[in-house]
Design a protein around this motif. Structure first.
Motif, PDB file in Angstrom:
ATOM      1  N   GLU A  29      23.428  44.800  11.589  1.00  0.00           N
ATOM      2  CA  GLU A  29      24.127  43.596  11.164  1.00  0.00           C
ATOM      3  C   GLU A  29      25.183  43.913  10.104  1.00  0.00           C
ATOM      4  N   THR A  30      24.867  44.833   9.215  1.00  0.00           N
ATOM      5  CA  THR A  30      25.851  45.261   8.220  1.00  0.00           C
ATOM      6  C   THR A  30      27.065  45.881   8.910  1.00  0.00           C
ATOM      7  N   GLU A  31      26.810  46.715   9.884  1.00  0.00           N
ATOM      8  CA  GLU A  31      27.903  47.352  10.630  1.00  0.00           C
ATOM      9  C   GLU A  31      28.741  46.312  11.365  1.00  0.00           C
ATOM     10  N   ARG A  32      28.074  45.330  11.956  1.00  0.00           N
ATOM     11  CA  ARG A  32      28.807  44.290  12.691  1.00  0.00           C
ATOM     12  C   ARG A  32      29.690  43.474  11.752  1.00  0.00           C
ATOM     13  N   VAL A  33      29.141  43.023  10.632  1.00  0.00           N
ATOM     14  CA  VAL A  33      29.926  42.231   9.689  1.00  0.00           C
ATOM     15  C   VAL A  33      31.142  43.020   9.206  1.00  0.00           C
ATOM     16  N   HIS A  34      30.943  44.284   8.886  1.00  0.00           N
ATOM     17  CA  HIS A  34      32.062  45.099   8.410  1.00  0.00           C
ATOM     18  C   HIS A  34      33.123  45.256   9.494  1.00  0.00           C
ATOM     19  N   ALA A  35      32.685  45.449  10.732  1.00  0.00           N
ATOM     20  CA  ALA A  35      33.646  45.586  11.832  1.00  0.00           C
ATOM     21  C   ALA A  35      34.465  44.317  12.001  1.00  0.00           C
ATOM     22  N   TRP A  36      33.830  43.156  11.896  1.00  0.00           N
ATOM     23  CA  TRP A  36      34.552  41.899  12.037  1.00  0.00           C
ATOM     24  C   TRP A  36      35.564  41.722  10.894  1.00  0.00           C
ATOM     25  N   GLY A  53      45.904  40.760  10.168  1.00  0.00           N
ATOM     26  CA  GLY A  53      46.759  40.026   9.258  1.00  0.00           C
ATOM     27  C   GLY A  53      46.073  39.279   8.141  1.00  0.00           C
ATOM     28  N   ALA A  54      44.734  39.233   8.112  1.00  0.00           N
ATOM     29  CA  ALA A  54      44.043  38.569   7.004  1.00  0.00           C
ATOM     30  C   ALA A  54      44.266  39.342   5.708  1.00  0.00           C
ATOM     31  N   GLU A  55      44.319  38.622   4.603  1.00  0.00           N
ATOM     32  CA  GLU A  55      44.439  39.265   3.291  1.00  0.00           C
ATOM     33  C   GLU A  55      43.061  39.385   2.658  1.00  0.00           C
ATOM     34  N   LEU A  56      42.694  40.609   2.298  1.00  0.00           N
ATOM     35  CA  LEU A  56      41.406  40.832   1.640  1.00  0.00           C
ATOM     36  C   LEU A  56      41.553  40.477   0.165  1.00  0.00           C
ATOM     37  N   ILE A  57      40.805  39.459  -0.273  1.00  0.00           N
ATOM     38  CA  ILE A  57      40.870  39.022  -1.671  1.00  0.00           C
ATOM     39  C   ILE A  57      39.768  39.685  -2.497  1.00  0.00           C
ATOM     40  N   GLY A  58      38.621  39.919  -1.882  1.00  0.00           N
ATOM     41  CA  GLY A  58      37.523  40.571  -2.595  1.00  0.00           C
ATOM     42  C   GLY A  58      36.472  41.069  -1.643  1.00  0.00           C
ATOM     43  N   GLY A  59      35.778  42.128  -2.022  1.00  0.00           N
ATOM     44  CA  GLY A  59      34.710  42.677  -1.188  1.00  0.00           C
ATOM     45  C   GLY A  59      35.266  43.525  -0.069  1.00  0.00           C
ATOM     46  N   GLY A  60      34.697  43.341   1.119  1.00  0.00           N
ATOM     47  CA  GLY A  60      35.202  44.045   2.291  1.00  0.00           C
ATOM     48  C   GLY A  60      34.646  45.431   2.473  1.00  0.00           C
ATOM     49  N   GLN A  61      33.513  45.749   1.833  1.00  0.00           N
ATOM     50  CA  GLN A  61      32.952  47.085   2.035  1.00  0.00           C
ATOM     51  C   GLN A  61      31.431  47.037   2.040  1.00  0.00           C
ATOM     52  N   SER A  69      25.554  49.718   1.089  1.00  0.00           N
ATOM     53  CA  SER A  69      24.465  50.596   1.523  1.00  0.00           C
ATOM     54  C   SER A  69      24.293  50.355   3.012  1.00  0.00           C
ATOM     55  N   ALA A  70      23.266  50.915   3.599  1.00  0.00           N
ATOM     56  CA  ALA A  70      23.037  50.716   5.035  1.00  0.00           C
ATOM     57  C   ALA A  70      22.793  49.253   5.365  1.00  0.00           C
ATOM     58  N   THR A  71      22.283  48.475   4.401  1.00  0.00           N
ATOM     59  CA  THR A  71      21.959  47.085   4.701  1.00  0.00           C
ATOM     60  C   THR A  71      22.589  46.080   3.744  1.00  0.00           C
ATOM     61  N   CYS A  72      23.289  46.516   2.740  1.00  0.00           N
ATOM     62  CA  CYS A  72      23.915  45.590   1.786  1.00  0.00           C
ATOM     63  C   CYS A  72      25.423  45.563   1.979  1.00  0.00           C
ATOM     64  N   TYR A  73      25.986  44.352   1.920  1.00  0.00           N
ATOM     65  CA  TYR A  73      27.414  44.186   2.092  1.00  0.00           C
ATOM     66  C   TYR A  73      27.978  43.393   0.922  1.00  0.00           C
ATOM     67  N   ALA A  74      29.129  43.797   0.448  1.00  0.00           N
ATOM     68  CA  ALA A  74      29.735  43.137  -0.707  1.00  0.00           C
ATOM     69  C   ALA A  74      30.163  41.716  -0.352  1.00  0.00           C
ATOM     70  N   PRO A  75      29.937  40.759  -1.244  1.00  0.00           N
ATOM     71  CA  PRO A  75      30.459  39.410  -1.018  1.00  0.00           C
ATOM     72  C   PRO A  75      31.968  39.468  -0.804  1.00  0.00           C
ATOM     73  N   THR A  76      32.407  38.896   0.299  1.00  0.00           N
ATOM     74  CA  THR A  76      33.776  39.113   0.773  1.00  0.00           C
ATOM     75  C   THR A  76      34.513  37.789   0.937  1.00  0.00           C
ATOM     76  N   VAL A  77      35.776  37.790   0.551  1.00  0.00           N
ATOM     77  CA  VAL A  77      36.649  36.630   0.746  1.00  0.00           C
ATOM     78  C   VAL A  77      37.916  37.101   1.448  1.00  0.00           C
ATOM     79  N   LEU A  78      38.251  36.441   2.543  1.00  0.00           N
ATOM     80  CA  LEU A  78      39.475  36.716   3.288  1.00  0.00           C
ATOM     81  C   LEU A  78      40.362  35.483   3.241  1.00  0.00           C
ATOM     82  N   LEU A  79      41.658  35.707   3.105  1.00  0.00           N
ATOM     83  CA  LEU A  79      42.636  34.620   3.104  1.00  0.00           C
ATOM     84  C   LEU A  79      43.410  34.636   4.409  1.00  0.00           C
ATOM     85  N   ASP A  80      43.448  33.495   5.052  1.00  0.00           N
ATOM     86  CA  ASP A  80      44.242  33.273   6.270  1.00  0.00           C
ATOM     87  C   ASP A  80      43.990  34.302   7.372  1.00  0.00           C
TER      88      ASP A  80
END
Length: 481
Positions: free
Chosen positions: A332-339, A347-355, A358-369
């Protein structure tokens, strides 16, 4: 150290065919093993449930069911901290939130105990025609029959209470299969009910050895009511295979929209939206996903959400300070990161997170547009990702919010009552929160996924009604009395 082992909770001597290994989703360490059964085990559980239902003289009276549910709530309250820690360890929801889940489960059992004394029948008018003269008609309620429940991982104790508790309250024998990732909390619930005095056959739990065995459980013709919480793909498939006469309720997910007016106070709304999107790493069927904002505030809102996410500690769910735990599996971590990366590339702008952290933890992420056709914009993310879109006006925001084949809970933030009410009426949703996030819920309110998001209405009182049949009695007075 050897992990603790859990037997199945079938009320018969069923020989298991395998063992399921349960892992802590944070560090993937084994925490328990659970027996698995094949179709022979399913047959035993259903035969017991059917036999109990067919023996009307042996039905549990309402006062006994009430006493059992009340006692189970007391026992759960006594063991609340241990249950919260176990739920955090098996499901990854942070301990602070797992404590809230256990408190809700305790209240849910008490809610179930109130139902038999508060829900009754009704009089059906007679005498309005000559043919109906001299008759008195009223309805009563009876248990619908054996209930089968298949549950989800994200609220392992409270979801089981929502499925098992109303069945016990209604007088239905119930067989539940919890999620493979999180069976322990459900097994604890069954044990608490039995300790509270419920005869074993009235609430059984099992883990199946295969999807085919699980399907056999759900689609057996003895099943009177099927309760499913999980993915739309599985839920709609099982519904298509149900035996004739089996009623059902399906609770899937969505991509919850939020519409934000320009007059809002960001300091007040950002903590709510961030909690609604990042809570339980976004693994909630009504998590905030798509935020449509006035162009004047979209960028400041996105930056504030990213800052709020960055301030939420991510890590071990059993730690007191953790605000966001792991996703349930590495895949699931891999899938979320791929999306997320796919949306950025488009074309989305990465505002925060995006990485990945760990194998199962994902940074809280915000994308703009992100593009409207990106997977993050069109499918349920089920991860700690919030999307913010600049919208030309309110109608544009409503159009985009309603564009997907999902409809569950939505939200509007505004200090303008006309804006809030008009927007709420225009949104395709079963529930709209005004100045609150989309993941708000209390367990006695209706909770219904529309379109591809589900079928029927959840919520403890509503499930209780679904698990009963309304029987009409007509009394004729022939005038000779």
């Amino acid at each position: 150290m050897t992990e603790p082992h859990f037997e199945h909770r079938i009320a018969a001597a069923v020989v298991p065919v395998g063992r399921l290994l349960v892992r802590n989703p944070f560090d993937l360490t084994p925490i328990a093993t659970v027996n698995q059964v094949d179709q022979a085990g399913v047959e035993q559980a259903l035969a017991i449930a059917q036999r109990l239902f067919r023996d009307r003289a042996g039905w549990l009276p309402a006062h006994q069911r009430i006493a059992i549910l009340r006692r189970a709530a007391e026992l759960m309250e006594e063991r609340a901290e241990a249950l919260a820690l176990e739920a955090a360890r098996e499901g990854g929801k942070p301990l602070q939130d797992s404590r809230v889940e256990v408190a809700r489960a305790i209240d849910g059992l008490r809610n179930c105990a109130e139902l038999p004394r508060s829900a009754g029948g009704r009089e059906i008018p007679m005498g309005a025609t000559a043919a109906s003269e001299g008759r008195l008609a009223f309805t009563t309620h009876e248990p619908i029959g054996p209930v089968v429940a298949i549950s989800a991982f994200n609220h392992p104790l409270n979801l089981a209470v929502h499925q098992v508790g109303p069945a016990v309250a209604a007088g239905c024998p119930v067989v539940i299969k919890p999620a493979e990732d999180t069976p322990l909390s459900c097994l604890r619930l069954i044990d608490l009910l039995r300790e509270a005095g419920l005869p074993a056959g009235w609430a059984q739990a099992l883990m199946t050895d295969s999807l085919a065995t699980a399907e056999a459980l759900a689609t057996d013709p003895r099943v009177a009511f099927f309760s499913f919480i999980g993915s739309a793909r599985v839920g709609w498939h099982l519904r298509s295979r149900l035996a004739p006469g089996t009623r059902c309720a399906l609770e899937h997910g969505g991509a919850a929209p939020v519409i934000v007016d320009r007059d809002v106070d960001l300091d007040r709304i950002v903590p709510l939206i961030a909690k609604g999107g990042f809570y339980h790493a976004g693994q909630v069927c009504v998590s905030v996903q798509r935020v449509y904002a006035d162009p004047e505030i979209a960028v400041p809102l996105a930056r504030a959400l990213a800052a709020a996410g960055a301030a939420m500690p991510v890590g071990d769910p059993s730690a007191e300070t953790t605000a966001i735990g792991p996703l349930i599996r590495p895949a699931e971590t891999e899938r979320v990161h791929a999306w997320v990366q796919e949306a950025i590339a488009a074309g989305a702008e990465l505002i925060g997170g995006g990485q990945t952290l760990s194998a199962t933890c994902y940074a809280p992420t915000v994308l703009l547009d992100p593009p409207e056709d990106a997977r993050v914009s069109t499918q349920e993310i089920f991860g700690p990702v919030i999307l913010v879109y600049r919208c030309a006006n309110r109608q544009d925001a409503i159009r985009r919010a309603n564009a997907l084949p999902f409809a569950f809970q939505a939200a509007v933030f505004s200090q303008n009552l006309d804006f809030a009410l008009h927007t709420a009426r225009q949104l395709d949703a079963a529930a709209v929160m005004v100045n609150d996030h989309t993941a708000f819920r209390v367990d006695w309110m209706p909770f219904a996924g529309l379109r591809q998001s589900g079928l029927g209405t959840g919520g403890i009182p509503y499930s209780y009604r679904d698990m009963q049949v309304e029987k009409l009695l007509v009394l004729r007075d022939d005038g000779r009395g």
